[in-house]
Each structure stands twice: as structure tokens, then as C-alpha cells.
Design a protein around this motif. Sequence first.
Motif, PDB file in Angstrom:
ATOM      1  N   GLY A 110       0.806  -1.214   0.000  1.00 54.96           N
ATOM      2  CA  GLY A 110       0.000   0.000   0.000  1.00 54.96           C
ATOM      3  C   GLY A 110       0.838   1.261   0.000  1.00 54.96           C
ATOM      4  N   ILE A 111       1.956   1.237   0.712  1.00 53.63           N
ATOM      5  CA  ILE A 111       2.825   2.401   0.782  1.00 53.63           C
ATOM      6  C   ILE A 111       3.358   2.788  -0.597  1.00 53.63           C
ATOM      7  N   VAL A 112       3.693   1.789  -1.407  1.00 53.86           N
ATOM      8  CA  VAL A 112       4.229   2.082  -2.744  1.00 53.86           C
ATOM      9  C   VAL A 112       3.112   2.242  -3.778  1.00 53.86           C
ATOM     10  N   GLY A 113       1.859   2.159  -3.324  1.00 52.19           N
ATOM     11  CA  GLY A 113       0.731   2.380  -4.223  1.00 52.19           C
ATOM     12  C   GLY A 113       0.424   1.223  -5.138  1.00 52.19           C
ATOM     13  N   SER A 114       0.770   0.012  -4.714  1.00 47.05           N
ATOM     14  CA  SER A 114       0.519  -1.175  -5.541  1.00 47.05           C
ATOM     15  C   SER A 114      -0.586  -2.023  -4.930  1.00 47.05           C
ATOM     16  N   ASN A 115      -1.438  -2.542  -5.787  1.00 45.60           N
ATOM     17  CA  ASN A 115      -2.415  -3.527  -5.349  1.00 45.60           C
ATOM     18  C   ASN A 115      -1.796  -4.921  -5.470  1.00 45.60           C
ATOM     19  N   LEU A 116      -2.410  -5.915  -4.867  1.00 45.41           N
ATOM     20  CA  LEU A 116      -1.944  -7.287  -5.019  1.00 45.41           C
ATOM     21  C   LEU A 116      -2.234  -7.752  -6.434  1.00 45.41           C
ATOM     22  N   GLU A 117      -1.232  -8.293  -7.092  1.00 47.60           N
ATOM     23  CA  GLU A 117      -1.370  -8.776  -8.466  1.00 47.60           C
ATOM     24  C   GLU A 117      -1.424 -10.303  -8.484  1.00 47.60           C
ATOM     25  N   PRO A 118      -2.023 -10.898  -9.520  1.00 53.46           N
ATOM     26  CA  PRO A 118      -2.107 -12.358  -9.616  1.00 53.46           C
ATOM     27  C   PRO A 118      -0.786 -12.975 -10.074  1.00 53.46           C
ATOM     28  N   VAL A 119       0.152 -13.097  -9.130  1.00 55.20           N
ATOM     29  CA  VAL A 119       1.475 -13.622  -9.468  1.00 55.20           C
ATOM     30  C   VAL A 119       1.810 -14.909  -8.715  1.00 55.20           C
ATOM     31  N   THR A 120       0.965 -15.316  -7.753  1.00 55.10           N
ATOM     32  CA  THR A 120       1.200 -16.566  -7.039  1.00 55.10           C
ATOM     33  C   THR A 120      -0.062 -17.420  -7.092  1.00 55.10           C
ATOM     34  N   GLN A 121       0.130 -18.726  -6.995  1.00 53.44           N
ATOM     35  CA  GLN A 121      -1.014 -19.634  -7.037  1.00 53.44           C
ATOM     36  C   GLN A 121      -1.950 -19.398  -5.855  1.00 53.44           C
ATOM     37  N   SER A 122      -1.387 -19.298  -4.649  1.00 52.86           N
ATOM     38  CA  SER A 122      -2.245 -19.084  -3.483  1.00 52.86           C
ATOM     39  C   SER A 122      -2.915 -17.718  -3.524  1.00 52.86           C
ATOM     40  N   PHE A 133      -7.166   1.296  -1.481  1.00 54.24           N
ATOM     41  CA  PHE A 133      -7.729   2.551  -1.006  1.00 54.24           C
ATOM     42  C   PHE A 133      -6.593   3.562  -0.973  1.00 54.24           C
ATOM     43  N   ASP A 134      -6.525   4.393  -2.006  1.00 50.89           N
ATOM     44  CA  ASP A 134      -5.365   5.262  -2.196  1.00 50.89           C
ATOM     45  C   ASP A 134      -5.530   6.600  -1.483  1.00 50.89           C
ATOM     46  N   GLU A 135      -5.911   6.519  -0.212  1.00 57.14           N
ATOM     47  CA  GLU A 135      -6.036   7.695   0.634  1.00 57.14           C
ATOM     48  C   GLU A 135      -5.516   7.326   2.015  1.00 57.14           C
ATOM     49  N   PHE A 136      -5.251   8.337   2.818  1.00 60.85           N
ATOM     50  CA  PHE A 136      -4.912   8.086   4.220  1.00 60.85           C
ATOM     51  C   PHE A 136      -5.740   9.015   5.073  1.00 60.85           C
ATOM     52  N   ASP A 137      -6.620   8.445   5.894  1.00 60.21           N
ATOM     53  CA  ASP A 137      -7.552   9.229   6.696  1.00 60.21           C
ATOM     54  C   ASP A 137      -7.144   9.335   8.161  1.00 60.21           C
ATOM     55  N   GLY A 138      -5.929   8.867   8.507  1.00 56.29           N
ATOM     56  CA  GLY A 138      -5.516   8.885   9.898  1.00 56.29           C
ATOM     57  C   GLY A 138      -6.222   7.797  10.693  1.00 56.29           C
ATOM     58  N   ILE A 139      -6.242   7.950  12.007  1.00 57.86           N
ATOM     59  CA  ILE A 139      -6.901   6.981  12.869  1.00 57.86           C
ATOM     60  C   ILE A 139      -8.409   7.046  12.626  1.00 57.86           C
ATOM     61  N   ASN A 156     -15.758  -6.746  -2.287  1.00 61.17           N
ATOM     62  CA  ASN A 156     -14.491  -7.473  -2.364  1.00 61.17           C
ATOM     63  C   ASN A 156     -14.142  -8.179  -1.056  1.00 61.17           C
ATOM     64  N   ARG A 157     -13.177  -9.075  -1.177  1.00 57.12           N
ATOM     65  CA  ARG A 157     -12.685  -9.841  -0.028  1.00 57.12           C
ATOM     66  C   ARG A 157     -11.717  -9.029   0.821  1.00 57.12           C
ATOM     67  N   ALA A 158     -10.997  -8.086   0.209  1.00 59.70           N
ATOM     68  CA  ALA A 158      -9.964  -7.360   0.958  1.00 59.70           C
ATOM     69  C   ALA A 158      -9.719  -5.986   0.352  1.00 59.70           C
ATOM     70  N   ILE A 159      -9.107  -5.137   1.164  1.00 61.97           N
ATOM     71  CA  ILE A 159      -8.714  -3.806   0.723  1.00 61.97           C
ATOM     72  C   ILE A 159      -7.362  -3.479   1.345  1.00 61.97           C
ATOM     73  N   LEU A 160      -6.467  -2.929   0.543  1.00 63.98           N
ATOM     74  CA  LEU A 160      -5.201  -2.408   1.044  1.00 63.98           C
ATOM     75  C   LEU A 160      -5.388  -0.920   1.315  1.00 63.98           C
ATOM     76  N   LEU A 161      -5.027  -0.485   2.521  1.00 59.88           N
ATOM     77  CA  LEU A 161      -5.160   0.901   2.909  1.00 59.88           C
ATOM     78  C   LEU A 161      -3.797   1.575   2.790  1.00 59.88           C
ATOM     79  N   ARG A 162      -3.687   2.552   1.909  1.00 61.05           N
ATOM     80  CA  ARG A 162      -2.398   3.199   1.678  1.00 61.05           C
ATOM     81  C   ARG A 162      -1.808   3.731   2.987  1.00 61.05           C
ATOM     82  N   ASN A 163      -0.537   3.367   3.239  1.00 62.01           N
ATOM     83  CA  ASN A 163       0.203   3.812   4.430  1.00 62.01           C
ATOM     84  C   ASN A 163      -0.420   3.333   5.748  1.00 62.01           C
TER      85      ASN A 163
END
Length: 245
Positions: A110-122, A133-139, A156-163
Motif C-alpha cells: 500500500g505504501i508504494v501504491g501497488s495492489n496485489l497482483e495475480p502472481v502466485t497460485q495461493s 484505497f489510495d487515501e490516508f484518513d488517519g486513525i 471485495n474480499r480485501a482492501i489495502l489501505l495506503r500507508n
Amino acid sequence: MTYSTDPLSTLLHDLVHAFQILAMDGQGSGISGHLTARLPGARTFWSIPYGYGFEEATADELIESDFDLRTVTGTLPCNPTLNIHTEIYEARPEVCCILHTHSEASLTLGIVGSNLEPVTQSGALFYEDIVLFDEFDGIVLDKKEGANIASWLGSNRAILLRNHGSVVVGASVAETTIAATVLEFAARVQLSAMAVGTPKLLPAAEIRQTKAFLQRPDVIDLRWKLLVRQARRHNPQFSAERTSK
């Protein structure tokens, strides 16, 4: 290993094991990570008290809270940042377990602005099922911020929160816990691949077939039972059963 047929006892039994599994996986995040679970349709949820670490979870330490974060079973306070959870529960009736953590690999993606890509079987488990989620809202201390994250999560099943970290949801404790361990592994592998070259994506048809297999109930059951056995070997002292007081 025997399980209670009472839905609440089963939920709490699984939840305590999930805390231990995720602690073992390095996803506790001190007092900042949170894992909750509820019975289907319930407007209350179970968690550990505010200030507790995942590795400290036992059945007797669990508390039940309402959607205003008031403790209704137990005496200790609920984590004040659980509006992420309550707003997702409001928006997603089928969700019965939510994890928010600051685990290293998912946080780094999330820090580098990347989502999870389909690169592994699992990691196929998250194909077309995770957003950034390319925002940071603090606590997250109020419902509005929690609702914003719930809106971005969508179906969706999951979300990456930037930073910030990640949120993983599921219809059961087992489903959410397995997905969380997979997400951290897949993120770690992706970061390693990005460090040395350009990751090659898996073909869409094959990754959909893999995802369908990983979501099969029998596969989830086998993986969950393995994680439970590993957690009990790792920490044989913890109690997964509530005692009468």
C-alpha cells in the motif's frame, strides 16, 4: 478435536484460535490490529478488549460489543477504532468476520501504491477481489471514516489501505483467517519479485480455476484444521473454551 454444536460457542472457539494463528503469523500489530467476529445477522460482535494483543486472546478474555462500540458482555472497553468493522458489517450482511492489521508486506504494498497482483497460485484467492484505497484518513475514530472504507471495499474480499495496512473479510472466522495469511504471503512474494524484476502475471482462465478450487468448502476446512493444529502446538497454554464464573 471436538467442536460444540452451539453456534456461539463454535464462533468463540474459532475466534480464539484465529487470534493465535494470526499472532503466530506476525499479524498482531501490537494493540493496533483488530479481529472481530459475529453470528450471522447479529448487531453485536466479539473481540479482545482494547489494549490486548492477539497472543493474549483466550475465550474468557473475549468481549461482546454493539455497533456503537459499547461493551455488552464483559467489563473491559472495546477498541475505539472499530468503526471500520461496524460499518462493513452494516454494509455487508454476509460478512461474519473482519481483520484489520498492519502486517509488514501488505502495508508495504500500500505504501508504494501497488495492489496485489495475480502472481502466485495461493494469491489467486484474491483475483478480482481486492482493491487499493489510495487515501490516508488517519486513525479511524468515527463512523464516517469507517463508512468510507466500507464503500471502497464494496463486495471485495480485501482492501489495502495506503500507508495503513489491510482489511480482510469473510463469511466465517476460518475463511477470513486463511485469506489473511494468504494475503501476507502473496504480498511478500510480490514485493520480492518487484525488487528483482517485473513480475509475470498468471493467465486469467487458469487463475479463475485456481481461485474456484481454493474457495471450495472442503479445501477451506482442511486448511483451517491445519492452522488450528499448528496454533495449538505453537502455544499449548492458551484456552479456547470459556469457563463458568
